[in-house]
Design a protein around this motif. Structure first.
Motif, PDB file in Angstrom:
ATOM      1  N   THR A 526      33.084  32.562  46.680  1.00 38.57           N
ATOM      2  CA  THR A 526      33.617  33.900  46.432  1.00 38.57           C
ATOM      3  C   THR A 526      34.348  33.925  45.102  1.00 38.57           C
ATOM      4  O   THR A 526      35.157  33.039  44.813  1.00 38.57           O
ATOM      5  CB  THR A 526      34.583  34.325  47.555  1.00 38.57           C
ATOM      6  N   CYS A 527      34.041  34.944  44.324  1.00 42.16           N
ATOM      7  CA  CYS A 527      34.683  35.143  43.020  1.00 42.16           C
ATOM      8  C   CYS A 527      35.362  36.505  43.038  1.00 42.16           C
ATOM      9  O   CYS A 527      34.752  37.502  43.422  1.00 42.16           O
ATOM     10  CB  CYS A 527      33.629  35.069  41.915  1.00 42.16           C
ATOM     11  N   SER A 528      36.627  36.554  42.664  1.00 47.32           N
ATOM     12  CA  SER A 528      37.335  37.830  42.638  1.00 47.32           C
ATOM     13  C   SER A 528      38.190  37.902  41.383  1.00 47.32           C
ATOM     14  O   SER A 528      38.747  36.901  40.934  1.00 47.32           O
ATOM     15  CB  SER A 528      38.205  38.008  43.891  1.00 47.32           C
ATOM     16  N   SER A 529      38.256  39.101  40.834  1.00 50.85           N
ATOM     17  CA  SER A 529      38.993  39.307  39.595  1.00 50.85           C
ATOM     18  C   SER A 529      39.601  40.697  39.610  1.00 50.85           C
ATOM     19  O   SER A 529      38.954  41.664  40.003  1.00 50.85           O
ATOM     20  CB  SER A 529      38.054  39.141  38.396  1.00 50.85           C
ATOM     21  N   ASP A 530      40.846  40.782  39.200  1.00 50.15           N
ATOM     22  CA  ASP A 530      41.521  42.066  39.091  1.00 50.15           C
ATOM     23  C   ASP A 530      40.995  42.771  37.845  1.00 50.15           C
ATOM     24  O   ASP A 530      41.094  42.243  36.735  1.00 50.15           O
ATOM     25  CB  ASP A 530      43.033  41.828  38.992  1.00 50.15           C
ATOM     26  N   TYR A 537      30.030  40.679  38.891  1.00 53.03           N
ATOM     27  CA  TYR A 537      30.147  39.228  38.882  1.00 53.03           C
ATOM     28  C   TYR A 537      28.783  38.574  38.706  1.00 53.03           C
ATOM     29  O   TYR A 537      27.770  39.068  39.191  1.00 53.03           O
ATOM     30  CB  TYR A 537      30.789  38.736  40.185  1.00 53.03           C
ATOM     31  N   THR A 538      28.794  37.430  38.016  1.00 54.88           N
ATOM     32  CA  THR A 538      27.607  36.596  37.884  1.00 54.88           C
ATOM     33  C   THR A 538      28.002  35.157  38.201  1.00 54.88           C
ATOM     34  O   THR A 538      28.965  34.629  37.628  1.00 54.88           O
ATOM     35  CB  THR A 538      27.020  36.655  36.466  1.00 54.88           C
ATOM     36  N   TRP A 539      27.257  34.532  39.107  1.00 50.67           N
ATOM     37  CA  TRP A 539      27.492  33.138  39.466  1.00 50.67           C
ATOM     38  C   TRP A 539      26.536  32.242  38.673  1.00 50.67           C
ATOM     39  O   TRP A 539      25.358  32.580  38.484  1.00 50.67           O
ATOM     40  CB  TRP A 539      27.272  32.912  40.966  1.00 50.67           C
ATOM     41  N   GLN A 548      23.869  38.067  40.472  1.00 52.77           N
ATOM     42  CA  GLN A 548      24.679  39.056  39.780  1.00 52.77           C
ATOM     43  C   GLN A 548      24.848  40.266  40.676  1.00 52.77           C
ATOM     44  O   GLN A 548      23.906  40.698  41.336  1.00 52.77           O
ATOM     45  CB  GLN A 548      24.016  39.463  38.464  1.00 52.77           C
ATOM     46  N   GLY A 549      26.067  40.810  40.718  1.00 48.65           N
ATOM     47  CA  GLY A 549      26.293  41.992  41.535  1.00 48.65           C
ATOM     48  C   GLY A 549      27.767  42.314  41.635  1.00 48.65           C
ATOM     49  O   GLY A 549      28.626  41.609  41.096  1.00 48.65           O
ATOM     50  N   PRO A 550      28.091  43.394  42.360  1.00 47.08           N
ATOM     51  CA  PRO A 550      29.489  43.838  42.439  1.00 47.08           C
ATOM     52  C   PRO A 550      30.321  43.079  43.463  1.00 47.08           C
ATOM     53  O   PRO A 550      31.532  43.240  43.495  1.00 47.08           O
ATOM     54  CB  PRO A 550      29.346  45.310  42.847  1.00 47.08           C
ATOM     55  N   SER A 568      30.432  28.146  38.401  1.00 45.55           N
ATOM     56  CA  SER A 568      31.433  29.022  37.793  1.00 45.55           C
ATOM     57  C   SER A 568      30.942  30.462  37.914  1.00 45.55           C
ATOM     58  O   SER A 568      29.768  30.709  38.197  1.00 45.55           O
ATOM     59  CB  SER A 568      31.664  28.664  36.325  1.00 45.55           C
ATOM     60  N   CYS A 569      31.847  31.408  37.723  1.00 42.88           N
ATOM     61  CA  CYS A 569      31.445  32.807  37.773  1.00 42.88           C
ATOM     62  C   CYS A 569      32.015  33.552  36.581  1.00 42.88           C
ATOM     63  O   CYS A 569      33.032  33.143  36.001  1.00 42.88           O
ATOM     64  CB  CYS A 569      31.870  33.469  39.086  1.00 42.88           C
ATOM     65  N   LYS A 570      31.350  34.627  36.240  1.00 39.36           N
ATOM     66  CA  LYS A 570      31.782  35.497  35.142  1.00 39.36           C
ATOM     67  C   LYS A 570      32.059  36.873  35.711  1.00 39.36           C
ATOM     68  O   LYS A 570      31.291  37.388  36.515  1.00 39.36           O
ATOM     69  CB  LYS A 570      30.694  35.573  34.075  1.00 39.36           C
ATOM     70  N   SER A 571      33.194  37.458  35.331  1.00 36.98           N
ATOM     71  CA  SER A 571      33.506  38.825  35.745  1.00 36.98           C
ATOM     72  C   SER A 571      33.561  39.687  34.489  1.00 36.98           C
ATOM     73  O   SER A 571      34.115  39.271  33.473  1.00 36.98           O
ATOM     74  CB  SER A 571      34.806  38.842  36.528  1.00 36.98           C
ATOM     75  N   GLU A 572      32.972  40.901  34.581  1.00 34.47           N
ATOM     76  CA  GLU A 572      32.910  41.754  33.392  1.00 34.47           C
ATOM     77  C   GLU A 572      32.892  43.228  33.782  1.00 34.47           C
ATOM     78  O   GLU A 572      32.422  43.615  34.852  1.00 34.47           O
ATOM     79  CB  GLU A 572      31.671  41.415  32.562  1.00 34.47           C
ATOM     80  N   ASN A 573      33.491  44.039  32.929  1.00 30.31           N
ATOM     81  CA  ASN A 573      33.331  45.493  32.965  1.00 30.31           C
ATOM     82  C   ASN A 573      33.197  45.967  31.523  1.00 30.31           C
ATOM     83  O   ASN A 573      33.028  45.133  30.616  1.00 30.31           O
ATOM     84  CB  ASN A 573      34.477  46.182  33.725  1.00 30.31           C
ATOM     85  N   GLN A 574      33.279  47.284  31.306  1.00 28.69           N
ATOM     86  CA  GLN A 574      33.021  47.769  29.955  1.00 28.69           C
ATOM     87  C   GLN A 574      34.112  47.403  28.963  1.00 28.69           C
ATOM     88  O   GLN A 574      33.944  47.592  27.751  1.00 28.69           O
ATOM     89  CB  GLN A 574      32.820  49.288  29.939  1.00 28.69           C
TER      90      GLN A 574
END
Length: 749
Positions: A526-530, A537-539, A548-550, A568-574
């Motif tokens: 599980t990956c979570s980011s404020d 998220y991308t694992w 990849q998904g929300p 590892s995971c990557k979290s991204e928005n605009q």
């Protein structure tokens, strides 16, 4: 019953019962006594009225007609003058018929509406006493029966409302915003875990129910009506919840066997409040139809606690507790008088005093009002035509008169509801600066206070200035802000919600279940980011994208040793992206069948040295033990086994066993030992000696024997000669004996 629907947004569901009030020609007749309407729609409430043309020798003319819901101290507050209905009400009256039209209905509009008319005679006024009960509701989807499968749910859904709807209505259904072919009050079907369903009355599709996640009403769950309740010492409080469970689980029908509330739990034991001596005689459980109310009477300050609901079923593991609970605070009322004046209609001005508490008190409480310490009314509000300079007012909860509100005095106006503004307007980015401004019309001038209400409902005092500045705003500054404007006559407040947008914060990663990961088990990463807006998220595994998904959840079912590695995971928005720290997944497993090797390879000769090596894939690393066939105790331990100066006795079957904490595995090797060069030379020498010496020895023996026989023959001849002279009678016998000896010697040769 009738239904009215028009393009203007009317939704009126009526229970029509004509009510006539008649006294000497004075009467009011309501078209209906109960109306159920949808939130956001427009409703018409209609009545007719009559009066005598003459009364007490005077001609009667109607001077004023109006509708009201509040009345106290002989004052009827016309809805048109009530700021809460500003711009939303019309009176459509004529020919002794009057219709109240309320648009953009709110749930707070639910009330009993009454019509009143006044005439040119001082006592010539009449109110239709029965009134019309308006219930403003939303449709909602309710699950009546369900079966939970491995991958989907089967359920029967019903479209319902909180107030009574006519029986003849037809309904339409929507799944994931798409209109379904099914019509009717109920809808049965199969639903995936993310399916959302809503319903509407056919012909009134604009007033659709909120979309409901079907899974949330089928799985095990407890939902509390309110998570925070404030109550007064000595009063009675109701704490409400609803609960859901699948109708069948693991192919077994589910029935609820016990429902109860508790505040104490330890070692898996939940203490039913009804068995707690501190609550003896003060608690009731009012349960039915998947709803349960806890009623606590004669409240004490010690009753302040977090109350949780639990139900158990006929299945050993079929129990559920609503984990959030309801926080009950038992306190003194801390009342205040809020003052509101209406000048919307110059001919109908009034002042409204409302009894407020700093905490949200139950609606069923009764209030009392005092004018100059004299009891003058019993209601939550009190109305005045004029606020005289010598008057003072305060309120209290009935039965709790020892905790009165502060006294309110004349003169002037309580603060009007403040206006709040944000500068700069538009999107609020993290790191920017923001100014909140509060202003209110008040006399005497109001004092301002800014507060922030956090997600846990805690209130934080911020400032006592008309402006509050947030410099270098942070994500944690998001939330509800409100300001109060207060003077001696009362106070009012207004709120604004601030949403700060920002790039994702460093993600946190976790593994479930925690602890040792065994091959074949299921593991969830599980990956979570404020982030605001919410991140995608991308694992990755060793820089290779996996998912990849929300949701940020990556599921490994039946994990294998090949799944070990760095994730590892990557979290991204605009507004940005960020990578998490690495997560090492260590999959543990028993040893695989070992492989064994012999060095040197080829033929193994006696006298040489040989090394046996055993290796097995295992985690944790394996320990190795060597065994020889037909020997009870281990021959050696360790991955490498060396035999020096090998002999033929070392030949045979060897078994290598690999073992760790999770298991063991073994493999057998056959070792063949050949003769050495020295041994071969010695054998050749021995064979040579045998081949050469044996004939020589035989020849030697034969030669010696021959000589012996020859000598013996000569001796015998001499003896014979002697005997022939001495014993002639035995001549033939001796000759025969000699002949036999000669034959035997020839046989030997």
């Amino acid at each position: 019953m009738s239904v009215t629907a028009a393009a203007s947004g009317f939704v009126v569901l009526l229970l029509t019962v004509t009510v006539v009030q008649c006294e000497n020609g004075w009467d009011v007749s309501y078209t209906s006594t109960e109306i159920c309407a949808f939130r956001g729609s427009t409703v018409d409430i209609t009545c007719t009225y009559t009066y005598p043309s003459r009364w007490k020798n005077h001609d009667i003319t109607v001077q004023k007609t109006f509708w009201f819901i509040k009345e106290s101290n002989g004052i009827h507050v016309a809805l048109r003058t009530d700021p809460e209905y500003s711009g939303r009400v019309e009176n459509l009256c004529g020919n002794n018929k009057c219709t109240l039209r309320i648009s953009n209905l709110r749930e707070s509009d639910s009330a009993v509406y009454k019509f009143r008319f006044t005439t040119n005679q001082p006592t010539g006024s009449l109110t239709g006493s029965a009134g019309v009960t308006l219930s403003v509701t939303d449709l909602h989807v309710q699950v009546r029966g369900s079966v939970k499968g491995d991958y989907s749910y089967k359920a029967e859904l019903r479209c319902q409302s909180s107030c009574r709807l006519p029986d003849h209505l037809n309904y339409v259904w929507y799944k994931n915003t798409q209109k379904m072919n099914e019509e009717g009050e109920s809808y049965s079907g199969s639903f995936e875990s993310e399916d959302r369903v809503s319903c509407a009355v056919k012909g009134l599709e604009d007033f659709r129910s909120p979309s409901m996640l079907v899974r949330s009403q089928i799985d095990w769950g407890v939902s509390y009506t309110s998570t925070e309740i404030c109550a007064v010492r000595g009063s009675t409080v109701d704490i409400n919840c609803t609960y859901t469970y699948p109708s069948s689980w693991k192919n077994l029908d589910i029935t609820v066997q016990e429902t109860f509330w508790f505040i104490k739990e330890s070692n898996g034991i939940h203490v039913d409040l009804r068995t707690d001596l501190e609550y003896s005689g003060r608690v009731e459980n009012l349960c039915g139809n998947n709803k349960c109310t806890l009623r606590i009477s004669n409240l004490r300050e010690s009753d302040s606690a977090v109350y949780k609901f639990r139900f158990t079923t006929n299945q050993p593991t079929g129990s559920f507790t609503g984990s959030t609970g309801v926080t009950l605070s038992v306190t003194d009322p801390q009342l205040q008088v809020h003052v509101r004046r209406s000048t919307a209609n110059p001919s109908s001005t009034w002042t409204e005093l409302t009894c407020h508490s700093r905490c949200q008190l139950p609606d069923h409480l009764s209030y009392v009002w005092y004018n100059n310490n004299k009891l003058v009314g019993r209601n939550k509000y009190f109305h005045l035509r004029h606020f005289n300079p010598k008057d003072s007012y305060h309120c209290a909860i009935e039965g709790q008169e020892r905790f009165p509100s502060p006294t309110v005095y004349y003169p002037s106006d309580a603060p009007k509801p403040p206006s709040v503004s944000v500068s700069p307007s538009g999107e609020i980015m993290e790191g920017s600066s923001l100014t909140l401004t509060c202003s209110s019309d008040a006399n005497p001038a109001a004092k301002y206070t800014w507060y922030k209400r956090s997600g846990d409902k805690q209130v934080q005092h911020l400032s006592e200035e008309t402006q509050f500045v947030l410099s270098s705003i942070r994500s944690s500054d998001s939330g509800e802000y409100y300001c109060t404007a207060e003077n001696e006559l009362g106070r009012s407040s207004a709120k604004i919600f601030i949403t700060v947008t920002y790039a994702p914060k460093p993600p946190s990663v976790s593994v479930s279940p925690s602890g040792e990961i065994m091959e074949g088990s299921s593991v969830t990463l599980t990956c979570s980011s404020d982030a605001n807006p919410a991140a995608k998220y991308t694992w990755y595994k060793e820089n290779r994208a996996l998912l990849q998904g929300p949701e940020g959840v990556y599921h490994l079912s039946s994990i294998s040793s090949g799944d070990s590695g760095v994730y590892s995971c990557k979290s991204e928005n605009q507004y940005g992206r960020i990578n998490s720290t690495s997560l090492h997944l260590d999959v543990q497993y028993a040893p695989k069948p070992p492989s064994v090797s012999v060095s040197p390879s080829g033929e193994i000769m006696e006298g040489s040295s040989v090394t046996l090596t055993c290796s097995s894939d295992a985690n944790p690393a394996a320990n190795y033990t060597w065994y020889k066939e037909n020997e009870d105790s281990p021959t050696a331990s360790g991955q490498i086994f060396t035999i020096t100066n090998i002999t033929a006795e070392h030949g045979g079957k060897y078994q290598c066993e690999a073992q760790n904490t999770h298991g063991r595995s073994n493999t057998t090797l056959h070792l063949t030992v050949g003769a050495g060069k020295l041994v071969i030379i010695m054998n050749i020498i021995r064979l040579t000696l045998v081949v050469v010496l044996v004939p020589v020895l035989v020849w030697t023996l034969w030669t010696r024997m021959k000589k012996t026989l020859s000598l013996k023959s000569e001796v015998n001849e001499a003896v014979e000669m002697i005997e022939s002279h001495n014993c002639p009678e035995y001549e033939n016998d001796a000759a025969a004996a000699q002949t036999e000896d000669t034959e035997e010697q020839e046989d030997l040769v």
